[in-house]
Design a protein around this motif. Structure first.
Motif, PDB file in Angstrom:
ATOM      1  N   LEU A 160      -7.397  -2.713  -3.882  1.00 29.20           N
ATOM      2  CA  LEU A 160      -6.082  -2.193  -3.925  1.00 29.20           C
ATOM      3  C   LEU A 160      -5.814  -1.329  -5.086  1.00 29.20           C
ATOM      4  O   LEU A 160      -5.132  -0.269  -5.145  1.00 29.20           O
ATOM      5  N   ARG A 161      -6.267  -1.839  -6.206  1.00 28.08           N
ATOM      6  CA  ARG A 161      -5.972  -0.971  -7.424  1.00 28.08           C
ATOM      7  C   ARG A 161      -6.612   0.239  -7.588  1.00 28.08           C
ATOM      8  O   ARG A 161      -6.164   1.128  -8.144  1.00 28.08           O
ATOM      9  N   GLN A 162      -7.808   0.207  -6.736  1.00 25.22           N
ATOM     10  CA  GLN A 162      -8.763   1.484  -6.866  1.00 25.22           C
ATOM     11  C   GLN A 162      -8.196   2.493  -5.736  1.00 25.22           C
ATOM     12  O   GLN A 162      -8.923   3.506  -5.639  1.00 25.22           O
ATOM     13  N   ASP A 163      -7.194   1.908  -5.159  1.00 21.18           N
ATOM     14  CA  ASP A 163      -6.869   2.992  -3.964  1.00 21.18           C
ATOM     15  C   ASP A 163      -6.229   4.040  -4.404  1.00 21.18           C
ATOM     16  O   ASP A 163      -5.420   3.905  -5.601  1.00 21.18           O
ATOM     17  N   LEU A 164      -6.634   5.196  -4.021  1.00 22.48           N
ATOM     18  CA  LEU A 164      -5.899   6.518  -4.537  1.00 22.48           C
ATOM     19  C   LEU A 164      -4.563   6.680  -4.436  1.00 22.48           C
ATOM     20  O   LEU A 164      -3.891   7.417  -5.059  1.00 22.48           O
ATOM     21  N   PHE A 165      -3.959   6.070  -3.537  1.00 29.09           N
ATOM     22  CA  PHE A 165      -2.673   6.390  -3.116  1.00 29.09           C
ATOM     23  C   PHE A 165      -1.546   5.376  -3.281  1.00 29.09           C
ATOM     24  O   PHE A 165      -0.367   5.748  -3.524  1.00 29.09           O
ATOM     25  N   LEU A 166      -1.951   4.111  -3.089  1.00 26.77           N
ATOM     26  CA  LEU A 166      -0.936   2.969  -3.122  1.00 26.77           C
ATOM     27  C   LEU A 166      -0.174   2.949  -4.605  1.00 26.77           C
ATOM     28  O   LEU A 166       1.011   2.934  -4.681  1.00 26.77           O
ATOM     29  N   TRP A 167      -0.883   2.917  -5.811  1.00 27.05           N
ATOM     30  CA  TRP A 167      -0.166   3.114  -7.076  1.00 27.05           C
ATOM     31  C   TRP A 167       0.720   4.325  -7.243  1.00 27.05           C
ATOM     32  O   TRP A 167       1.884   4.283  -7.396  1.00 27.05           O
ATOM     33  N   PRO A 168       0.289   5.391  -6.889  1.00 26.77           N
ATOM     34  CA  PRO A 168       0.941   6.558  -7.302  1.00 26.77           C
ATOM     35  C   PRO A 168       2.106   6.822  -6.240  1.00 26.77           C
ATOM     36  O   PRO A 168       3.083   7.198  -6.725  1.00 26.77           O
ATOM     37  N   ILE A 169       1.946   6.379  -4.858  1.00 32.35           N
ATOM     38  CA  ILE A 169       3.087   6.667  -4.132  1.00 32.35           C
ATOM     39  C   ILE A 169       4.209   5.404  -4.581  1.00 32.35           C
ATOM     40  O   ILE A 169       5.356   6.032  -4.602  1.00 32.35           O
ATOM     41  N   MET A 170       3.703   4.347  -4.920  1.00 34.77           N
ATOM     42  CA  MET A 170       4.789   3.415  -5.512  1.00 34.77           C
ATOM     43  C   MET A 170       5.580   3.927  -6.888  1.00 34.77           C
ATOM     44  O   MET A 170       6.788   3.831  -7.008  1.00 34.77           O
ATOM     45  N   THR A 171       4.651   4.536  -7.893  1.00 39.90           N
ATOM     46  CA  THR A 171       5.088   5.038  -9.041  1.00 39.90           C
ATOM     47  C   THR A 171       6.133   6.275  -8.674  1.00 39.90           C
ATOM     48  O   THR A 171       6.904   6.267  -9.165  1.00 39.90           O
ATOM     49  N   ARG A 223      -2.996  -2.790   3.948  1.00 37.71           N
ATOM     50  CA  ARG A 223      -3.925  -2.566   5.038  1.00 37.71           C
ATOM     51  C   ARG A 223      -4.408  -1.055   5.122  1.00 37.71           C
ATOM     52  O   ARG A 223      -5.332  -0.767   5.625  1.00 37.71           O
ATOM     53  N   PHE A 224      -3.606  -0.129   4.155  1.00 44.49           N
ATOM     54  CA  PHE A 224      -3.960   1.175   4.364  1.00 44.49           C
ATOM     55  C   PHE A 224      -5.077   1.529   3.063  1.00 44.49           C
ATOM     56  O   PHE A 224      -5.459   2.668   3.059  1.00 44.49           O
ATOM     57  N   ALA A 225      -5.256   0.725   2.186  1.00 40.94           N
ATOM     58  CA  ALA A 225      -6.388   0.688   1.046  1.00 40.94           C
ATOM     59  C   ALA A 225      -7.645   1.161   1.607  1.00 40.94           C
ATOM     60  O   ALA A 225      -8.107   0.813   2.579  1.00 40.94           O
ATOM     61  N   GLY A 226      -7.892   2.239   0.934  1.00 44.20           N
ATOM     62  CA  GLY A 226      -9.239   2.662   1.056  1.00 44.20           C
ATOM     63  C   GLY A 226      -9.317   3.935   2.401  1.00 44.20           C
ATOM     64  O   GLY A 226     -10.441   4.199   2.618  1.00 44.20           O
ATOM     65  N   ARG A 227      -8.311   3.719   3.136  1.00 42.05           N
ATOM     66  CA  ARG A 227      -8.416   4.609   4.336  1.00 42.05           C
ATOM     67  C   ARG A 227      -8.021   6.105   3.663  1.00 42.05           C
ATOM     68  O   ARG A 227      -6.999   6.352   3.602  1.00 42.05           O
ATOM     69  N   MET A 228      -9.114   6.995   3.944  1.00 44.32           N
ATOM     70  CA  MET A 228      -9.035   8.418   3.339  1.00 44.32           C
ATOM     71  C   MET A 228      -8.423   9.100   4.592  1.00 44.32           C
ATOM     72  O   MET A 228      -9.253  10.043   4.937  1.00 44.32           O
ATOM     73  N   PRO A 242      -1.283   7.586   3.657  1.00 48.33           N
ATOM     74  CA  PRO A 242      -0.518   7.765   2.532  1.00 48.33           C
ATOM     75  C   PRO A 242       0.981   7.929   2.945  1.00 48.33           C
ATOM     76  O   PRO A 242       1.993   7.357   2.459  1.00 48.33           O
ATOM     77  N   ILE A 243       1.151   8.724   4.157  1.00 48.27           N
ATOM     78  CA  ILE A 243       2.668   8.951   4.882  1.00 48.27           C
ATOM     79  C   ILE A 243       3.031   7.414   5.084  1.00 48.27           C
ATOM     80  O   ILE A 243       4.237   7.343   4.871  1.00 48.27           O
ATOM     81  N   ALA A 244       2.456   6.744   5.732  1.00 45.90           N
ATOM     82  CA  ALA A 244       2.803   5.318   6.307  1.00 45.90           C
ATOM     83  C   ALA A 244       3.105   4.689   5.046  1.00 45.90           C
ATOM     84  O   ALA A 244       4.144   3.722   4.970  1.00 45.90           O
ATOM     85  N   THR A 245       2.405   4.626   3.973  1.00 44.34           N
ATOM     86  CA  THR A 245       2.888   3.800   2.547  1.00 44.34           C
ATOM     87  C   THR A 245       3.927   4.374   2.047  1.00 44.34           C
ATOM     88  O   THR A 245       4.904   3.636   1.731  1.00 44.34           O
ATOM     89  N   GLY A 246       4.064   5.720   2.237  1.00 47.88           N
ATOM     90  CA  GLY A 246       5.510   6.178   1.703  1.00 47.88           C
ATOM     91  C   GLY A 246       6.650   5.853   2.607  1.00 47.88           C
ATOM     92  O   GLY A 246       7.807   5.533   2.005  1.00 47.88           O
ATOM     93  N   GLY A 247       6.245   5.545   3.757  1.00 45.68           N
ATOM     94  CA  GLY A 247       7.443   5.105   4.803  1.00 45.68           C
ATOM     95  C   GLY A 247       7.777   3.873   4.347  1.00 45.68           C
ATOM     96  O   GLY A 247       9.158   3.575   4.384  1.00 45.68           O
ATOM     97  N   TYR A 248       7.102   2.848   3.754  1.00 46.39           N
ATOM     98  CA  TYR A 248       7.424   1.572   3.258  1.00 46.39           C
ATOM     99  C   TYR A 248       7.900   1.785   2.201  1.00 46.39           C
ATOM    100  O   TYR A 248       9.005   0.983   1.810  1.00 46.39           O
ATOM    101  N   ALA A 249       7.744   2.726   1.305  1.00 46.83           N
ATOM    102  CA  ALA A 249       8.548   2.963  -0.184  1.00 46.83           C
ATOM    103  C   ALA A 249       9.893   3.195   0.084  1.00 46.83           C
ATOM    104  O   ALA A 249      10.758   3.094  -0.702  1.00 46.83           O
ATOM    105  N   VAL A 250      10.106   4.181   1.298  1.00 49.51           N
ATOM    106  CA  VAL A 250      11.494   4.826   1.552  1.00 49.51           C
ATOM    107  C   VAL A 250      12.562   3.662   1.525  1.00 49.51           C
ATOM    108  O   VAL A 250      13.552   3.843   1.058  1.00 49.51           O
ATOM    109  N   VAL A 251      12.215   2.557   2.263  1.00 50.38           N
ATOM    110  CA  VAL A 251      13.112   1.706   2.705  1.00 50.38           C
ATOM    111  C   VAL A 251      13.910   0.910   1.303  1.00 50.38           C
ATOM    112  O   VAL A 251      15.143   0.992   1.088  1.00 50.38           O
TER     113      VAL A 251
END
Lengths: 196, 277
Positions: free
Chosen positions: B135-146, B244-249, B254-263
């Protein structure tokens, strides 16, 4: 003989330390918070001068009328008491972008020297501490008058007006320019003080 | 004035973010160096908005600059040492930052509610640092959250009466946005291969920097909505709920992750708005 020697020593000590000198000429005055106006103005994008006031001012004045250069002034202003006639703007001015009133609740002025320039005028140089930074500031002061309160002859009130200016950049208030303000802040001060 | 604002808060940080992504995508720079580079870029943003801080620092804003340097050094260490006790270090960095930034408030009354509120970003950062490696090494999880923390945090801060650090968060959002945009384009859309592990330390630097700014806002924004800030800090849970989106290139993850962040981001903004109105 021993008694005489002790008496001489005591007199000499008193003379050296000043105990034998006449009563000090300076009188002590306390600033009347209900009659103290510390106002400011600063350029706002060249359109107008933005103005405001501080509503909580206190302090002490040692006023030597015989030799005003021996007088001193100590003024304390509560930074959070800023009032520019708009609550939202005042909140922002209290924030760390400007006055940082939570970290530095008071603005202080302590005189360091006074120069007499006329019968009732003078220049007061002092250290102003604002947002944790202390810089010398010169105030042009007029002593307006002194008289008893109309309803109580025992209480003497004196009053001064002063003007001066500070450069906000010197105090590290760097956000002024970003909001089209300053950088020079003009001060207009009117203070009444009660003789103690 | 508006042009200067647009340049310092949006345009320049956005370009700096693209540079950062180029550092990851097109150079052989190691994780530690990239983390340091990210820290330098954030300091450039600080300089553009606040100028050079005095030394020793006088106010909390000045201290923030030195804490950003500390985060860069720690990020460099995280990139260089695989077995460092990262969670403990992140907690210590967060607590040191809170203690130093709020020094005068703590001295006057250590039980002020805003100090407890300021603990949330510290705990959020610590919790994220404790995440498992994938999870830490996923390219999108932390940056999208940030990105979500910075955008929503900037709005909550403006409405809370602290515009200066709102600008700083806005600039961090632009930097993270520029970095994320190029990364998304190359990796998720064009399918180019990247060693995701080498971005983990720099992603931590971005997250930690935004967290320290949020902490400072919690302490000093005079009209901050506590509820809005709590909702904002729910964003720290994004890597957990979007694990569950971690590591999926692919372009969707990333858009789904962003969807979670929007709420939580929208909930925080709406709450701050209603509180300020």
């Amino acid at each position: 003989m021993k008694t005489l020697t002790k008496l001489c020593s005591a007199v000499s000590f008193a003379a050296v330390t000043g105990f034998a000198a006449p009563v000090l000429a300076a009188d002590t005055y306390m600033i009347d918070p209900a009659h103290a106006w510390v106002q400011f103005s600063t350029n706002h994008v060249g359109w107008a001068n933005a103005r405001g006031t501080f509503n909580a001012v206190s302090g002490e004045i040692e006023f030597d009328k015989e030799d005003v250069t021996k007088s001193s002034v100590n003024v304390v202003i509560e930074a959070a008491s800023i009032d520019t006639n708009l609550e939202a703007r005042d909140d922002h001015l209290r924030s760390p972008d400007f006055l940082n009133a939570e970290e530095f609740p008071t603005i202080e002025f302590v005189s360091t020297s006074i120069e007499k320039t006329g019968d009732r005028t003078g220049l007061i140089t002092g250290d102003m501490t604002l947002v944790g930074v202390t810089k010398p500031v010169v105030l042009d002061v007029v002593w307006n008058s002194e008289s008893p309160l109309p309803w109580n002859d025992a209480k003497i009130k004196t009053g001064f007006s002063a003007t001066g200016s500070i450069d906000s950049k010197e105090f590290g208030i760097t956000k002024m320019e970003g909001f089209g303000l300053g950088p020079v802040i003009n001060l207009m001060i009117d203070i009444e003080a009660l003789k103690q | 004035m508006l042009l200067t604002l647009a340049l310092t808060t949006v345009a320049i940080p956005l370009v700096l973010g693209v540079f950062l992504a180029c550092g990851v995508q097109f150079t052989s720079a190691k994780a530690a160096l990239l983390a340091l580079f990210a820290s330098v870029l954030i300091l450039v943003v600080y300089y553009l908005l606040e100028g050079v801080p005095p030394f020793p620092p006088i106010s909390s804003k000045h201290k923030l600059a030195y804490l950003l340097i500390l985060i860069g050094v720690v990020g460099f260490g995280f990139g260089a040492m695989k077995n460092a006790p990262k969670t403990l270090i992140a907690l210590v960095v967060g607590l040191v930052a809170l203690g130093w930034i709020a020094q005068r408030k703590i001295a006057s009354d250590p039980f002020q509610p805003e100090l407890f509120l300021a603990l949330l970003p510290v705990l959020g950062l610590t919790g994220n640092t404790a995440l498992r490696a994938e999870l830490r090494q996923d390219l999108f999880l932390w940056p999208i959250m940030t990105l979500a923390l910075a955008i929503a945090g900037a709005i909550v801060s403006v409405l809370g009466g602290y515009i200066g650090l709102a600008q700083m968060l806005g600039a961090c959002a632009a930097l993270t946005g520029g970095y994320l945009a190029l990364t998304y384009l190359r990796v998720a859309v064009l399918g180019k291969a990247v060693d995701a592990g080498k971005a983990a330390a720099l992603n931590w630097v971005l997250l930690a920097s935004v967290s320290i700014i949020l902490l400072s806002i919690a302490v000093f924004a005079s009209k901050l909505s506590s509820l809005a800030f709590v909702l904002l800090c729910l964003l720290y849970a994004i890597p957990f709920v979007a694990a569950r989106f971690a590591g999926r290139m692919n372009w969707k993850a990333p858009i789904a992750t962003g969807g979670y962040a929007v709420v939580p981001a929208l909930a925080a903004i709406a709450t701050a708005w209603l509180t300020a109105a």
